[in-house]
Design a protein around this motif. Structure first.
Motif, PDB file in Angstrom:
ATOM      1  N   ASP A  16      -6.610   3.655  -5.329  1.00  0.00           N
ATOM      2  CA  ASP A  16      -6.463   2.317  -4.733  1.00  0.00           C
ATOM      3  C   ASP A  16      -7.143   2.280  -3.366  1.00  0.00           C
ATOM      4  OD1 ASP A  16      -4.678   1.237  -6.823  1.00  0.00           O
ATOM      5  OD2 ASP A  16      -3.360   2.830  -6.116  1.00  0.00           O
ATOM      6  N   TRP A  17      -6.990   3.349  -2.589  1.00  0.00           N
ATOM      7  CA  TRP A  17      -7.689   3.417  -1.302  1.00  0.00           C
ATOM      8  C   TRP A  17      -9.199   3.493  -1.527  1.00  0.00           C
ATOM      9  CZ3 TRP A  17      -5.880   1.812   3.055  1.00  0.00           C
ATOM     10  CH2 TRP A  17      -4.506   1.794   3.234  1.00  0.00           C
ATOM     11  N   TRP A  47       0.321   2.784  -3.231  1.00  0.00           N
ATOM     12  CA  TRP A  47      -1.060   3.049  -3.637  1.00  0.00           C
ATOM     13  C   TRP A  47      -1.318   4.547  -3.766  1.00  0.00           C
ATOM     14  CZ3 TRP A  47      -4.591  -0.522  -0.163  1.00  0.00           C
ATOM     15  CH2 TRP A  47      -4.401  -1.856  -0.564  1.00  0.00           C
ATOM     16  N   CYS A  61       0.810  -1.224   0.000  1.00  0.00           N
ATOM     17  CA  CYS A  61       0.000   0.000   0.000  1.00  0.00           C
ATOM     18  C   CYS A  61       0.841   1.271   0.000  1.00  0.00           C
ATOM     19  CB  CYS A  61      -0.983   0.002   1.172  1.00  0.00           C
ATOM     20  SG  CYS A  61      -0.202   0.123   2.753  1.00  0.00           S
ATOM     21  N   GLU A  77     -10.387  -7.958   2.957  1.00  0.00           N
ATOM     22  CA  GLU A  77      -9.407  -8.791   2.246  1.00  0.00           C
ATOM     23  C   GLU A  77      -8.532  -7.963   1.293  1.00  0.00           C
ATOM     24  OE1 GLU A  77     -12.645  -9.235   2.309  1.00  0.00           O
ATOM     25  OE2 GLU A  77     -13.461  -9.129   0.283  1.00  0.00           O
ATOM     26  N   HIS A  78      -9.020  -6.780   0.867  1.00  0.00           N
ATOM     27  CA  HIS A  78      -8.195  -5.918   0.012  1.00  0.00           C
ATOM     28  C   HIS A  78      -6.888  -5.538   0.707  1.00  0.00           C
ATOM     29  CE1 HIS A  78     -10.764  -5.269  -3.365  1.00  0.00           C
ATOM     30  NE2 HIS A  78     -11.739  -4.729  -2.665  1.00  0.00           N
ATOM     31  N   LEU A  79      -6.933  -5.538   2.043  1.00  0.00           N
ATOM     32  CA  LEU A  79      -5.749  -5.083   2.785  1.00  0.00           C
ATOM     33  C   LEU A  79      -4.804  -6.232   3.160  1.00  0.00           C
ATOM     34  CD1 LEU A  79      -7.069  -2.264   5.130  1.00  0.00           C
ATOM     35  CD2 LEU A  79      -5.527  -2.066   3.193  1.00  0.00           C
ATOM     36  N   LYS A  92     -10.783   1.866  -3.744  1.00  0.00           N
ATOM     37  CA  LYS A  92     -11.272   0.487  -3.915  1.00  0.00           C
ATOM     38  C   LYS A  92     -11.454  -0.175  -2.559  1.00  0.00           C
ATOM     39  CE  LYS A  92      -9.113  -0.410  -8.310  1.00  0.00           C
ATOM     40  NZ  LYS A  92      -7.762  -0.661  -8.727  1.00  0.00           N
ATOM     41  N   VAL A  93     -10.526   0.083  -1.649  1.00  0.00           N
ATOM     42  CA  VAL A  93     -10.605  -0.527  -0.311  1.00  0.00           C
ATOM     43  C   VAL A  93     -11.807   0.020   0.456  1.00  0.00           C
ATOM     44  CG1 VAL A  93      -9.423  -0.662   1.930  1.00  0.00           C
ATOM     45  CG2 VAL A  93      -8.114  -0.922  -0.175  1.00  0.00           C
ATOM     46  N   GLN A 137     -14.807  -4.864   2.803  1.00  0.00           N
ATOM     47  CA  GLN A 137     -13.995  -5.910   2.169  1.00  0.00           C
ATOM     48  C   GLN A 137     -12.553  -5.835   2.680  1.00  0.00           C
ATOM     49  OE1 GLN A 137     -15.215  -4.689  -1.939  1.00  0.00           O
ATOM     50  NE2 GLN A 137     -15.519  -6.902  -2.153  1.00  0.00           N
TER      51      GLN A 137
END
Ligand SMILES: O=C(O)CCC(=O)C(=O)O
Length: 251
Positions: free
Chosen positions: A61-62, A57, A54, A143-145, A64-65, A141
């Motif tokens: 991108d953040w 990122w 990250c 799991e993105h992290l 999306k999280v 979500q």
């Protein structure tokens, strides 16, 4: 009156490690140092580059999280140039405002206002907003992290999303000065910049300590950071804070 304190607050952190040195350290050594050996703040500049995904990122991108969910922001008034605060902007007295991450980015650019819970319209010229204390495990979500943050880099392989909080703030966002009585914190600056001002524990008495209802694990200072009115707290002059910016520049 506040000037001498602010000048001294510019003293940089004494334990500052740059990339060349940290690449020689191993995570177990860092863990030992953090838990047992070092009693002062340590800054690892450049250490996470190439280690945490990250770090590279961008806002999208953040986005999306964080998705389109409404995030609840703590909202406070920005302190005008030359003004000093007699007391902190207590968290419980701040307004709350809801925005998605994307709306927040537009808000910071002055492209929209935000309606606070009491119905007033706030903008980023006069107010700051702070999405704070948010456990990463509670993301829609998370799991993105996974794999994007890794406290094992500091030897803390036993810590993950369940133990990590996310903080996203605009210019001026701040938290009242406090001491967490439970141990130490690891902080990773993954975007933008933030200034930390840390005081030696032995100087707590100079910071007008007080308890805040329902905050069992923290002791707060009654000093009005980030722009204290030193005349209200004359013992502030005797403190020797470590002050350092954490900055994550995008190349
Ligand atoms: O980053 C902040 O604004 C406050 C963080 C905090 O409360 C802490 O690390 O104990």
């Amino acid at each position: 009156m506040a000037e001498p304190v602010q000048k001294r607050a510019r003293q940089e952190c004494s334990q500052e490690l740059c990339l060349e040195k940290t690449s020689l350290l191993n995570p177990q050594t860092i863990r030992r140092a953090v838990l047992n050996e070092v009693n002062e703040p340590i800054v690892f500049r450049g250490y996470l580059k190439g280690k945490w995904k990250c770090i590279d990122w961008e806002a999208k991108d953040w986005g999306k999280v964080l998705g389109d969910d409404d995030l609840v922001f703590r909202v406070g008034a920005r302190v005008k140039e030359g003004d000093h605060l007699k007391s902190p902007q207590w968290e419980t007295e701040c307004m709350k405002g809801s925005m998605s991450y994307c709306e927040f980015l537009e808000w910071t650019k002055g492209q929209r206002t935000c309606t606070s819970q009491c119905g007033s319209q706030v903008n980023s010229g006069t107010h700051w907003a702070y999405f704070d204390y948010f456990y990463m495990k509670d993301l829609e979500q998370p799991e993105h992290l996974l794999g994007a943050i890794d406290w094992g880099t500091f030897g803390f392989t036993d810590r993950g999303l369940n133990d990590s909080t996310l903080w996203i703030g605009s210019t001026g966002a701040n938290t009242p000065c406090h001491i967490d009585t439970y141990g130490c914190n690891l902080v990773a600056q993954v975007m933008g910049k933030k200034r930390w001002v840390l005081f030696p524990k032995s100087q707590s008495e100079y910071l007008s300590p007080t308890r805040v209802p329902y905050e069992e694990s923290s002791i707060y200072s009654e000093v009005g950071f980030p722009r204290p009115d030193a005349s209200s707290h004359p013992r502030l002059i005797s403190t020797t804070p470590h002050s350092f910016p954490l900055m994550m520049k995008k190349e």
